[in-house]
Scaffold this motif. Sequence first.
Motif, mmCIF file in Angstrom:
data_model
loop_
_atom_site.group_PDB
_atom_site.id
_atom_site.type_symbol
_atom_site.label_atom_id
_atom_site.label_comp_id
_atom_site.label_asym_id
_atom_site.label_seq_id
_atom_site.Cartn_x
_atom_site.Cartn_y
_atom_site.Cartn_z
ATOM 1 N N VAL A 1 -10.741 34.219 31.683
ATOM 2 C CA VAL A 1 -11.466 34.154 30.423
ATOM 3 C C VAL A 1 -12.964 34.045 30.679
ATOM 4 O O VAL A 1 -13.782 34.396 29.829
ATOM 5 N N ALA A 2 -13.328 33.596 31.887
ATOM 6 C CA ALA A 2 -14.741 33.530 32.275
ATOM 7 C C ALA A 2 -14.836 33.428 33.792
ATOM 8 O O ALA A 2 -13.911 32.947 34.457
ATOM 9 N N GLU A 3 -15.945 33.897 34.332
ATOM 10 C CA GLU A 3 -16.278 33.707 35.742
ATOM 11 C C GLU A 3 -17.696 33.150 35.793
ATOM 12 O O GLU A 3 -18.632 33.770 35.290
ATOM 13 N N LEU A 4 -17.829 31.983 36.383
ATOM 14 C CA LEU A 4 -19.111 31.285 36.421
ATOM 15 C C LEU A 4 -19.788 31.549 37.761
ATOM 16 O O LEU A 4 -19.224 31.253 38.817
ATOM 17 N N GLY A 5 -20.978 32.109 37.735
ATOM 18 C CA GLY A 5 -21.742 32.356 38.959
ATOM 19 C C GLY A 5 -22.668 31.182 39.238
ATOM 20 O O GLY A 5 -22.237 30.039 39.290
ATOM 21 N N GLY A 6 -23.947 31.462 39.405
ATOM 22 C CA GLY A 6 -24.925 30.395 39.533
ATOM 23 C C GLY A 6 -25.147 29.883 40.935
ATOM 24 O O GLY A 6 -26.194 29.318 41.231
ATOM 25 N N HIS A 7 -24.162 30.058 41.828
ATOM 26 C CA HIS A 7 -24.296 29.557 43.199
ATOM 27 C C HIS A 7 -24.724 30.685 44.134
ATOM 28 O O HIS A 7 -24.267 31.826 44.005
ATOM 29 N N SER A 8 -25.563 30.347 45.107
ATOM 30 C CA SER A 8 -25.972 31.330 46.116
ATOM 31 C C SER A 8 -25.134 31.211 47.378
ATOM 32 O O SER A 8 -25.262 32.028 48.288
ATOM 33 N N GLY A 9 -24.284 30.208 47.456
ATOM 34 C CA GLY A 9 -23.357 30.045 48.576
ATOM 35 C C GLY A 9 -21.954 29.853 48.043
ATOM 36 O O GLY A 9 -21.734 29.764 46.830
ATOM 37 N N CYS A 10 -20.971 29.777 48.940
ATOM 38 C CA CYS A 10 -19.585 29.660 48.496
ATOM 39 C C CYS A 10 -19.327 28.289 47.876
ATOM 40 O O CYS A 10 -19.941 27.290 48.235
ATOM 41 N N ILE A 11 -18.396 28.276 46.931
ATOM 42 C CA ILE A 11 -18.036 27.045 46.213
ATOM 43 C C ILE A 11 -17.046 26.244 47.054
ATOM 44 O O ILE A 11 -16.138 26.794 47.672
ATOM 45 N N SER B 1 -19.288 22.506 39.126
ATOM 46 C CA SER B 1 -18.987 23.231 40.360
ATOM 47 C C SER B 1 -20.018 22.836 41.409
ATOM 48 O O SER B 1 -21.155 22.507 41.079
ATOM 49 N N ALA B 2 -19.635 22.885 42.678
ATOM 50 C CA ALA B 2 -20.549 22.499 43.760
ATOM 51 C C ALA B 2 -20.211 23.298 45.008
ATOM 52 O O ALA B 2 -19.065 23.704 45.205
ATOM 53 N N GLY B 3 -21.239 23.511 45.868
ATOM 54 C CA GLY B 3 -20.958 24.352 47.011
ATOM 55 C C GLY B 3 -21.928 24.278 48.155
ATOM 56 O O GLY B 3 -22.736 23.341 48.272
ATOM 57 N N GLU B 4 -21.847 25.313 49.005
ATOM 58 C CA GLU B 4 -22.619 25.380 50.241
ATOM 59 C C GLU B 4 -24.118 25.501 50.004
ATOM 60 O O GLU B 4 -24.910 25.255 50.917
ATOM 61 N N ASP B 5 -24.530 25.884 48.790
ATOM 62 C CA ASP B 5 -25.960 26.003 48.486
ATOM 63 C C ASP B 5 -26.583 24.668 48.103
ATOM 64 O O ASP B 5 -27.725 24.622 47.647
#
Length: 380
Positions: free
Chosen positions: A296-306, A321-325
């Motif tokens: 239903v949605a895909e959330l981007g926003g990160h420059s590295g993997c989640i 969400s949180a990740g390598e960036d």
Amino acid sequence: NNTNLLFILVFTQEPVITQMSDSLRAEDASAVDTSRKEIYTYEAPWPVYAMAWSQRRGPGSDFRLAIGSYCEQYSNSIQIVQRGSSHMTMQHNNMSSATSPELFLACEFDHSYPCTKILWSPEKNTSARDLVATTGDYLRIWNLSDDGSGNGTLIPKKEVLLNNNKNSEYCAPLTSFDWNEADPNIICTSSIDTTCTIWDLTAQVAKTQLIAHDREVFDIAFARGKDVFASVGADGSVRMFDLRNLEHSTIIYESPHLDPLLRLAWNKQDPNYLSTFMVDSNKTIILDIRVPSIPVAELGGHSGCINAIGWAPHSSCHICSAGEDSQALIWDLKSMPKSQVEDPVLAYTAKGPINNIQWCASHPEWVAIGFENMFEILRV
């Protein structure tokens, strides 16, 4: 790279705790309003991986986090960290200078291998036993009791050790688990041997073990209520099960190229929605179980993997969400599915890649994030 972490010992992630307010859109901690406490910091003696908030309220059990080490060796540790009164924290003056003075170490105990996940019992009755569960090589249940010193310190005791392999003393490593909030006697574990196991904690036996996926199972989560749970794994599928009829499962999503799905989070305020993400991906996938197969949605926003995702415990339309960036992003999804969600409503930059996030159910204004050997607790 989160693929390597997952396969080394099947033990991944690290914690950092962060706080943010509605008016805060901080790029770093220096932007925080110092007129009230916005961030607590804790420095551990080892890399932090697993992390969980206590769900209890009340004196002696409020505002506590359990954290697990990530050391690639047999000997690892669990710590219980708590916010305390000035009297309590004065008794614990051997903490790292990077640790906020309001936090103290309530207890520490050994754990075999890094724990892949840690959870407190969802039982909110403060007269019940204070239990913590961990997974790694086995499922373990720990009982924490006050040591009587008046300093807030605890005595840990291992109550239960459960092996998911009934035919051997050896075990297939457990990748994750979830504790049923509607019936705290039920825990479900996932394993690299393709199975999920439903445990009866009172009887200390496996009620059911089912082959859940074609390859390793990486995560499992219960929906709101007692009976429905879902799992994700290396075969790239999200599968939904019902405890009342485990003969069948429903595949509600498969990744485009069957890339492994690493984590799963169920929206407890609106159980029609759950979220997941693929290995080495910078997008969070939001699924509506009423409309299978298509996000239903895909959330981007990160420059590295989640590396981690978590729904707000008090809101049906907010997810972190949180990740390598090194970014922790909070998203407002109330416009779904009418319009796509383009940007987060809140962003926080940590001092290193974020391995874990935990949104506190008993204090929903606080989010904990884990990175390197630290966690931060942020006001949101």
